[in-house]
Design a protein around this motif. Structure first.
Motif, PDB file in Angstrom:
ATOM      1  N   ALA A  42       0.777  -1.358   0.048  1.00  0.00           N
ATOM      2  CA  ALA A  42      -0.124  -0.073  -0.059  1.00  0.00           C
ATOM      3  C   ALA A  42       0.654   1.132   0.017  1.00  0.00           C
ATOM      4  N   HIS A  46       1.088   4.037  -2.919  1.00  0.00           N
ATOM      5  CA  HIS A  46       1.364   5.634  -2.433  1.00  0.00           C
ATOM      6  C   HIS A  46       2.318   6.379  -3.098  1.00  0.00           C
ATOM      7  N   ALA A  95      -6.601   5.799  -1.760  1.00  0.00           N
ATOM      8  CA  ALA A  95      -6.855   5.671  -0.443  1.00  0.00           C
ATOM      9  C   ALA A  95      -8.062   4.646  -0.205  1.00  0.00           C
ATOM     10  N   ILE A  98      -6.703   1.061  -1.468  1.00  0.00           N
ATOM     11  CA  ILE A  98      -5.819   0.396  -0.460  1.00  0.00           C
ATOM     12  C   ILE A  98      -6.846  -0.006   0.638  1.00  0.00           C
ATOM     13  N   ALA A  99      -7.525   0.737   1.056  1.00  0.00           N
ATOM     14  CA  ALA A  99      -8.404   0.527   2.234  1.00  0.00           C
ATOM     15  C   ALA A  99      -9.454  -0.553   2.084  1.00  0.00           C
ATOM     16  N   SER A 162       3.494   7.793   6.865  1.00  0.00           N
ATOM     17  CA  SER A 162       2.799   6.567   6.477  1.00  0.00           C
ATOM     18  C   SER A 162       3.900   5.268   6.641  1.00  0.00           C
ATOM     19  N   SER A 189      -4.300   4.561   4.579  1.00  0.00           N
ATOM     20  CA  SER A 189      -5.266   4.861   3.244  1.00  0.00           C
ATOM     21  C   SER A 189      -6.049   6.164   3.980  1.00  0.00           C
TER      22      SER A 189
END
Length: 378
Positions: A42, A46, A95, A98-99, A162, A189
């Motif tokens: 993830a 990003h 985001a 990813i979540a 992050s 995320s």
């Protein structure tokens, strides 16, 4: 700083960030797959999003640096603002993806990955690289007064934070906390989404000409109020365009000064603001002889100079030939006149008395004239 130099610095900083983000995205995604860390994957996505944002920044810097033209008299700085909106929306979309993946893993829809120590090391390298990028880009952003570059700098800082979350998540999972890595991915995320929303909202405010902050406006008022000749300030309006601020305002000056003196006071206000506030690109000053911020509507349009002169000529009759100048003051919805006579040294005082008597007819016969003052020169 010359605009060409600012563009060069912004482009250079963005290219450096792009190369670093390319390196980090490849390394993190590869290490995440090999090291079985969904959080690191993830974080790698990003970094890919940041690489895309770097490309958007480069295009926006090039377009925004174009000189004003007939179609864009205020310049092209809004291209950078529009690019920031696109950047924010892109981050929100990333985001959500990813979540979605991390939550599915937590709920058992997908395979719950178990990271190894390789993922831990890569997360540490990512923290160091992104923190250096933050300081490097922030320095150039402040030097060039670029909000877009400053936003990109905070992107790098968010990457570092992050990666810290990823580092903690991987370490916790290695210690036996099974869902820590996936939970860390969700936290990453959320951070990406928060930054995306913030960037998008701030830029949308600029696109709809939202004023600068109350503190900044108060600083402008304080700077203007101390300038000699300024009685009052009203209708102060501001807006942003890229990193620049545009200001327009009304100042009240003495009602009976000359046009040239009022113009000089307005120029002083403009020059002082441009000198004191480095973000201000242009100032438009309107000079008023009275406070017209809240003005009652009138049922008629005040007579023009030509109409008034004709009326004065009719009232004075033969004495009009002695008039040297007539000054007209439009105040409080009515008219005041200064009638200036030029008399020869041999003119009798009786002529003065007769001129005054004839001038009294002006206020009686011309409804819009509230007061008439007579002055004599020999």
């Amino acid at each position: 700083m010359e605009e060409s130099e600012a563009v060069r610095l912004k482009s250079h900083a963005t290219l450096v960030a792009a190369w670093v983000n390319l390196f980090l995205s490849v390394v993190k995604v590869t290490a995440g797959v090999l090291g079985q860390s969904s959080a690191l994957i993830a974080d790698g996505i990003h970094s890919m999003a940041d690489l895309m944002s770097d490309a958007v920044v480069l295009v926006a810097v090039k377009l925004g640096s174009k000189q004003p033209d007939q179609d864009h008299p205020y310049g092209h700085a809004r291209f950078e603002t529009l690019a920031t909106v696109v950047l924010g929306v892109g981050l929100i979309v990333v985001a959500i993806g990813i979540a979605w993946d991390a939550v599915n893993r937590i709920l058992g829809v997908g395979e719950l990955l178990v990271p190894d120590q390789l993922a831990l090391c890569i997360a540490g390298i990512s923290i160091a690289c992104n923190e250096w990028l933050f300081h490097f880009t922030q320095k150039v952003a402040k030097k060039t007064r670029s909000k877009l570059l400053l936003a990109n700098a905070w992107h790098h800082r968010s990457d570092a934070i992050s990666s810290i979350i990823v580092l903690v998540g991987i370490a916790a999972m290695l210690l036996g906390y099974g869902y820590a890595d996936a939970i860390a991915a969700v936290l990453v995320s959320l951070m990406i989404a928060k930054i995306g929303v913030s960037l998008m909202l701030d830029s949308l405010k600029e696109l709809v000409d939202t004023a600068i902050s109350d503190d900044e406006i108060e600083a402008l008022r304080q700077a203007i109020s101390v300038i000699d000749g300024v009685i009052n300030i009203h209708l102060l309006r501001t807006r942003r365009m890229g990193e620049d601020i545009y200001v327009d305002l009304h100042i009240q000056v003495d009602s009976y000064i000359s046009v040239s003196e009022g113009h000089m006071i307005a120029d002083t206000v403009r020059n002082q603001l441009l000198e004191q506030f480095r973000n201000i690109a242009d100032v438009l000053v309107h000079t008023d002889p009275e406070d017209d911020e809240v003005k009652e509507s009138i049922d008629y349009w005040p007579p023009s100079r030509k109409e008034l002169i004709n009326g004065v000529r009719d009232c004075l009759g033969d004495y009009y030939s002695l008039v040297d100048e007539i000054k007209i003051h439009y105040l409080n919805g009515s008219v005041e006149l200064d009638v200036i006579f030029l008399l020869s040294p041999l003119e009798h005082d009786l002529v003065v008395d007769n001129c005054k008597k004839q001038c009294k007819k002006i206020t009686q016969e011309i409804a819009s004239v509230r007061d008439t003052r007579t002055l004599f020169y020999r």
